[in-house]
Design a protein around this motif. Structure first.
Motif, PDB file in Angstrom:
ATOM      1  N   SER A 138       0.835  -1.205   0.000  1.00 16.05           N
ATOM      2  CA  SER A 138       0.000   0.000   0.000  1.00 16.05           C
ATOM      3  C   SER A 138       0.868   1.253   0.000  1.00 16.05           C
ATOM      4  CB  SER A 138      -0.955   0.001   1.200  1.00 16.05           C
ATOM      5  OG  SER A 138      -0.281   0.296   2.422  1.00 16.05           O
ATOM      6  N   ALA A 142      -3.554  -3.583  -6.076  1.00 13.12           N
ATOM      7  CA  ALA A 142      -2.212  -3.190  -5.643  1.00 13.12           C
ATOM      8  C   ALA A 142      -1.673  -4.159  -4.598  1.00 13.12           C
ATOM      9  CB  ALA A 142      -2.234  -1.769  -5.088  1.00 13.12           C
ATOM     10  N   ASP A 195       2.039   1.720  -3.525  1.00 13.81           N
ATOM     11  CA  ASP A 195       0.921   2.245  -4.306  1.00 13.81           C
ATOM     12  C   ASP A 195       0.693   3.727  -4.014  1.00 13.81           C
ATOM     13  OD1 ASP A 195      -1.403   1.949  -6.055  1.00 13.81           O
ATOM     14  OD2 ASP A 195      -2.633   2.019  -4.245  1.00 13.81           O
ATOM     15  N   ASN A 205      -6.997  -0.868  -2.172  1.00 15.25           N
ATOM     16  CA  ASN A 205      -6.736  -1.204  -3.567  1.00 15.25           C
ATOM     17  C   ASN A 205      -6.278  -2.659  -3.616  1.00 15.25           C
ATOM     18  OD1 ASN A 205      -5.833  -1.533  -6.201  1.00 15.25           O
ATOM     19  ND2 ASN A 205      -4.861   0.483  -6.312  1.00 15.25           N
TER      20      ASN A 205
END
Length: 342
Positions: A182, A324, A185, A321
């Motif tokens: 994360s 991701a 991302d 996400n």
């Protein structure tokens, strides 16, 4: 119609339990349950599945194991798999199962209403059912929460003022890998590497599990850690005197990192209709039965969290996400190794 073998494969499955109205464990040779679930989620399933059976009459058998092992089992069994539902932890695992065409797209207005858009698959192949927040925990005797960076709390732990004061989970933990994915991302690889290298430069002490991490903070071995919120709730239940507080990360920035447990209907399932019905129930009428015992947050915004975690206060979460988390997992593992994080 697929076969429904009732054997346990040694080394693959860790448990095989059935929930049947008025009955206990399903014995070999007895009539198979209506639904077969492959589950990598090990938290208090019997109570929720038992309540589902009581309310619907649909019997449930679940086989539990490691995420990767169960996914490989699904792939190896192909059309002969007995599984109707695949349930796992970590959004990246759900994304990976869908990417490998193991989950079927379903149409469900009930799930569309109950599960926020970023907590379900854009193609409706999986749905989040329980949410966990991975945030900062600290010893209030040694830390003033005003010391935390409210804009980028995870990155803030790379500040040299935290040198010798940090405890975190190991690099092999899915929790660590998804958090770092994360950060990649959110910030890009170069910045994420800088953050993790900062943790390492601060002599972060690596712990093998979240409970040990909390106990170390309580004992003063370290001052600050990163934990899933429900471990703190469970530990406080067992030890109300635990000297550890929670700080919601990045509330002036991207929000607190969250992950999910979730499920999907197995592609080609024998009993896809009841499998969908179970997932819908877990996201609606069965939300509290599914999440409360483990102190997880409900994904359904209409359902209130149980009192222990409600007392932690409201927080803004980082949008999830799943692609991701899954697609960047290998890069996160490489980044951790490059940074010297073990």
């Amino acid at each position: 119609m697929r076969r429904r073998p009732l054997y346990v494969t040694t080394g693959i499955l860790t448990a095989m339990t059935a929930v049947v109205t008025g009955c206990g464990t399903l014995g070999l040779g007895e009539q198979p349950a209506d639904l077969q679930i492959y589950s990598a989620r090990h938290y208090d399933l019997e109570g929720a599945f038992g309540q589902f059976t009581d309310e619907t009459g649909i019997t449930v058998e679940f086989i539990s194991g490691d995420d990767a092992e169960l996914l490989e089992r699904l792939k190896a069994e192909g059309d002969d798999t007995p599984a109707d539902v695949f349930m796992t932890v970590d959004a990246g695992n759900l994304w990976n199962a869908a990417r490998q065409d193991e989950l079927a797209a379903i149409s469900s207005p009930a799930l569309d209403e109950a599960v926020p858009e970023d907590l379900r698959d854009p193609q409706d192949r999986w749905f989040g059912l329980a949410m966990r927040a991975r945030t900062l925990t600290y010893n209030p005797d040694n830390v003033d929460p005003a010391e935390f960076d409210t804009q980028e709390s995870y990155a803030g732990l790379a500040d040299p003022k935290w040198k010798g004061r940090l405890c975190m989970r190991d690099a092999t933990s899915a929790y660590t890998q998804s958090l770092v994915a994360s950060l990649i991302d959110l910030h890009g690889r170069e910045k994420a590497l800088e953050i993790v290298e900062g943790w390492v430069a601060n002599d972060v002490e690596i712990m093998s599990n979240d409970v040990l991490l909390l106990e170390s903070i309580d004992a003063g071995t370290c001052d600050v850690g990163i934990n899933n919120h429900y471990y703190l709730a469970r530990t406080l239940e067992e030890n109300p005197e635990l000297n550890v507080d929670l700080f919601w990360a990045s509330q002036d920035g991207a929000g607190t990192h969250v992950n999910i447990s979730g499920a999907g209907v197995v592609d080609g399932a024998d009993n896809a209709e009841d499998a969908q019905r179970l997932i819908e129930w877990l996201a609606t009428d069965g939300q509290n039965a599914f999440v409360d015992a483990n102190h997880e947050f409900p994904v359904n915004p209409a359902v209130e969290p149980e009192p222990t975690i409600a007392a932690f206060g409201e927080f803004e979460r980082m949008p999830l996400n799943a692609e991701a988390y899954g697609d960047l997992n290998a890069e996160a593992v490489d980044l951790l190794a490059e940074a010297g994080y073990r």
